[in-house]
Design a protein around this motif. Structure first.
Motif, PDB file in Angstrom:
ATOM      1  N   VAL A   1       0.820  -1.219   0.000  1.00  0.00           N
ATOM      2  CA  VAL A   1       0.000   0.000   0.000  1.00  0.00           C
ATOM      3  C   VAL A   1       0.859   1.276   0.000  1.00  0.00           C
ATOM      4  N   ASP A   2       2.118   1.137  -0.407  1.00  0.00           N
ATOM      5  CA  ASP A   2       3.017   2.293  -0.492  1.00  0.00           C
ATOM      6  C   ASP A   2       2.451   3.243  -1.564  1.00  0.00           C
ATOM      7  N   SER A   3       1.974   4.441  -1.142  1.00  0.00           N
ATOM      8  CA  SER A   3       1.282   5.331  -2.088  1.00  0.00           C
ATOM      9  C   SER A   3       2.240   5.856  -3.160  1.00  0.00           C
ATOM     10  N   ASP A   4       3.545   5.838  -2.883  1.00  0.00           N
ATOM     11  CA  ASP A   4       4.522   6.267  -3.886  1.00  0.00           C
ATOM     12  C   ASP A   4       4.623   5.249  -5.017  1.00  0.00           C
ATOM     13  N   GLU A   5       4.184   4.023  -4.762  1.00  0.00           N
ATOM     14  CA  GLU A   5       4.386   2.959  -5.759  1.00  0.00           C
ATOM     15  C   GLU A   5       3.085   2.353  -6.268  1.00  0.00           C
ATOM     16  N   LEU A   6       2.026   2.414  -5.432  1.00  0.00           N
ATOM     17  CA  LEU A   6       0.742   1.812  -5.824  1.00  0.00           C
ATOM     18  C   LEU A   6       0.207   2.466  -7.109  1.00  0.00           C
ATOM     19  N   LYS A   7       0.511   3.750  -7.290  1.00  0.00           N
ATOM     20  CA  LYS A   7       0.013   4.485  -8.473  1.00  0.00           C
ATOM     21  C   LYS A   7       0.536   3.926  -9.799  1.00  0.00           C
ATOM     22  N   TYR A   8       1.618   3.124  -9.746  1.00  0.00           N
ATOM     23  CA  TYR A   8       2.153   2.502 -10.962  1.00  0.00           C
ATOM     24  C   TYR A   8       1.441   1.182 -11.292  1.00  0.00           C
ATOM     25  N   VAL A   9       0.597   0.742 -10.344  1.00  0.00           N
ATOM     26  CA  VAL A   9       0.011  -0.591 -10.455  1.00  0.00           C
ATOM     27  C   VAL A   9      -1.519  -0.533 -10.462  1.00  0.00           C
ATOM     28  N   TYR A  10      -2.083   0.464  -9.735  1.00  0.00           N
ATOM     29  CA  TYR A  10      -3.528   0.517  -9.514  1.00  0.00           C
ATOM     30  C   TYR A  10      -3.974   1.970  -9.427  1.00  0.00           C
ATOM     31  N   HIS A  11      -5.193   2.244  -9.956  1.00  0.00           N
ATOM     32  CA  HIS A  11      -5.785   3.570  -9.723  1.00  0.00           C
ATOM     33  C   HIS A  11      -7.263   3.405  -9.396  1.00  0.00           C
TER      34      HIS A  11
END
Ligand SMILES: CCCCCCC/C=C/C(=O)SCCNC(=O)CCNC(=O)[C@H](O)C(C)(C)COP(=O)(O)OP(=O)(O)OC[C@H]1O[C@@H](n2cnc3c(N)ncnc32)[C@H](O)[C@@H]1OP(=O)(O)O
Length: 310
Positions: free
Chosen positions: A46-56
């Motif tokens: 759930v790292d918000s810096d990285e989740l954006k590359y996988v899910y929106h």
């Protein structure tokens, strides 16, 4: 020119050779699989810096695309080795030497790309040859250039093909692009650490680089390695993701240019420490393997702006 036959070095034949255009079509699923392959959310789902590359939350078309995703366009042209008239080498001994990427506008989450491929360099280093291939990628139906990749392949055992008193050397691009960097003697401004998974190469290969050097222990042994090695572009992806997080305030569109030289091999499961130095709008970086205290990658990233907190 050394001879006229196709089986020996023939610079006229080689330099006149036109490489075929290729196509690369991708969508949001490919973008997410790539991000997972370079460790996004690998330590924290759930790292918000990285989740954006996988899910929106509003739909996958809004996921963000990492700039190193651009390197995948090269795969169709390079991974199995190129058939070049007038120059022969053993594809099982190829190593990825360097990658240089220019991004002209943010990568969309899906696209059909047309790649114009050309020979950008060939050098005879005696024990090895260095082959450089340039790929300019356009969105289908548009004249607008989206990105450019220049891949340097280190061909072990393929050197010595030209006159040793005047070794063959060809380069058709500006000398200042993608030079090996000098690492500053000062302490780095930022340091980031991330462990790769033992299965990292097996996950990364699903982005399209199925070279068995990264998955098959027998093939790795023939190439001179005790076990399968990590894809160079996977290591580069980890390093640039760390730079975006630490220097670019998490904005992947801040990256303009990426240059990286692979210094030694990385094995899946090793921990990558990326050290960063700031020189104006250039980030000089060096990635080391923690367990062996060895530098494995170095290069620079040119960015569009700097976070005021740095
Ligand atoms: C998209 C896919 C592309 C195709 C790739 C093919 C399949 C492989 C895929 C991989 O991902 S392999 C994994 C990533 N790469 C690596 O792990 C390579 C790591 N690097 C090394 O192991 C070594 O650096 C090397 C490449 C074996 C070279 O070391 P060596 O000790 O043999 O070279 P030197 O004596 O230091 O230098 C000789 C000569 O070559 C120049 N040079 C050295 N390293 C590189 C490099 N990485 N890239 C480009 N050029 C390199 C060096 O400057 C010397 O030239 P001169 O200075 O004498 O002119």
């Amino acid at each position: 020119m050394a001879a006229t036959s196709d089986s020996v070095f023939n610079s006229d034949l080689l330099l006149a050779h036109k490489l075929p255009e290729t196509q690369y079509t991708y969508n949001e699923r490919d973008v997410a699989i790539y991000a997972l392959g370079i460790g996004a959310c690998g330590q924290d789902a759930v790292d918000s810096d990285e989740l954006k590359y996988v899910y929106h939350e509003n739909g996958q078309e809004f996921i963000q695309v990492l700039p190193t995703f651009a390197s995948l366009v090269t795969l169709g042209s390079l991974t199995k080795g190129l058939d070049l008239p007038g120059f022969k080498y053993d594809p099982s001994l190829m190593l990825h030497g360097q990658q240089y990427i220019e991004i002209y506008r943010p990568l969309p989450s899906k696209a059909n790309l047309i790649n114009k491929v050309s020979l950008a360099g060939l050098q005879d280093k005696g024990k090895a040859a260095i082959l450089e291939i340039e790929i300019k990628s356009y969105e289908q139906g548009s004249e607008e250039l989206l990105c450019m990749n220049r891949t340097t392949v280190f061909l072990r055992g393929a050197g010595g093909f030209s006159n040793s008193s005047q070794p063959f050397s060809y380069k058709n691009y500006p000398i200042n692009q993608g030079l090996a960097v000098k690492i500053p003697k000062t302490q780095p401004a930022v340091v980031s650490e991330e462990r790769t998974q033992l299965s990292q190469a097996l996950l990364y290969r699903l982005s399209g680089d199925y070279n068995p050097l990264h998955s098959d222990p027998k093939v790795a042994k023939v190439a001179g390695f005790p076990r399968p090695i990590l894809h160079g572009l996977c290591t580069l992806g980890f390093a640039i993701k760390a730079i975006i997080k630490c220097v670019c305030k998490g904005d992947p569109t801040a990256v303009k240019t990426i240059s990286g030289r692979f210094l030694t091999t990385v094995f899946p499961g090793e921990t990558l420490i990326t050290e960063m130095w700031l020189e104006g709008l250039r980030v000089i970086y060096q990635t080391k393997v923690k367990e062996r205290n060895k530098a494995v990658l170095s290069g620079y990233v040119d960015i569009r702006g700097l976070s005021s907190s740095l």
